[in-house]
Design a protein around this motif. Structure first.
Motif: not given
Length: 303
Positions: A36-54
């Motif tokens: 609850d309260g989290v809009d996007h589940a993102v593992d920062a240690t694995r997220a690619s540059g493209a995923e961060f850009r999106a």
């Protein structure tokens, strides 16, 4: 402003989100685990540059409130773990922020970088993998952001407070100790301290100003004896805090280092040199002095 908060489900992250919204800003929340309260589940240690850009597209600012803390004791070489958790995600995130045209960023770091800067003769980054990761996080993150994206780095000491079910990561063992029958023992030295609410205030101010400074955050400075006494009082188990000789602490830390070495492990804060930090008064001049006692009471409530 439209702001993304990475690590929004953590203690400080939740306070930053609340402060931003209370100030009239629009917030997108991201965290490793959906809840609850989290809009996007993102593992920062694995997220690619493209995923961060999106994730960042259409936003004005970003706050990085995630990372690996100094309690980790990974296999050697430890720096690889701290780089993967603290440095690499910030470099990818701020590169993506620059490419998406964001105009401001805040990274929540450690007050050890303050002492690295102020006391180079202590050789903190050389001796401690965790501190090296925080120094490199700031340096390489700003290099990735470039000159048009100011990055404020908040240098945080002990942070007291609560956000729903979130408490400081280090609070559990201390809570059990002060509620037990064991004597309270404190060595010489001490630490700066602040609150999650104060960190959120400083973070939002830095975003609104688009500031790119190093910002040590502190409300008060506590000797270890006062620190333990305040925690015990808050928990409803007040008792005297006895002096623990520094020599005993140094021996215990060396034994810890030997045990880690025998298992092929390496601490983020090297026990061989940790006494040089723990037994000093690592105090920071507060920008605006305040009391941390209400936040200590939140962290260690009476039963």
């Amino acid at each position: 402003m439209r702001v993304v908060v990475v690590g929004a489900s953590g203690l400080v992250g939740q306070h930053v989100v609340e402060r931003l919204r209370a100030s009239g800003h629009e917030v997108t929340t991201a965290a490793r685990t959906a809840r609850d309260g989290v809009d996007h589940a993102v593992d920062a240690t694995r997220a690619s540059g493209a995923e961060f850009r999106a994730l960042l597209a259409g936003h004005d600012g970003v706050v990085f409130a995630a990372g690996v803390d100094d309690r980790e004791v990974p296999r050697r070489p430890a720096y690889a773990v701290f780089h993967r958790g603290n440095v690499a995600p910030v470099v990818r995130l701020l590169t993506a922020a620059r490419e998406e045209g964001l105009t401001r960023a805040v990274v929540l770091g450690s007050y050890y970088t303050h002492f690295h800067r102020e006391r180079p003769e202590w050789r903190l980054a050389e001796r401690h993998p965790y501190i090296r990761s925080r120094v490199e996080q700031a340096r390489l993150g700003r290099a990735a952001a470039g000159p048009d994206l100011p990055v404020a780095v908040l240098e945080l000491p002990f942070v007291f407070g609560r956000a729903r079910d979130r408490l400081p990561n280090w609070a559990g063992p201390l809570d059990r100790w002060v509620r037990s029958r064991s004597p309270l023992l404190a060595p010489p030295g001490g630490s700066a301290a602040t609150t999650a609410a104060r960190v959120a205030e400083v973070a939002v101010d830095a975003l609104e100003r688009a500031g790119g400074e190093d910002l040590p955050v502190a409300d008060d400075n506590l000797t270890w004896s006062r620190f333990l006494g305040l925690v015990a009082d808050a928990a409803g188990h007040p008792r005297p805090v006895r002096a623990l000789p520094g020599a005993v602490v140094r021996v215990a830390l060396w034994l810890t280092w030997l045990a880690h070495s025998a298992r092929g492990r390496q601490s983020g804060l090297d026990p061989r040199y940790l006494g040089d930090l723990l037994l000093r008064e690592l105090f920071v001049t507060p920008g605006r002095p305040g009391s941390v006692e209400p936040a200590i009471a939140e962290t260690f409530p009476r039963e």
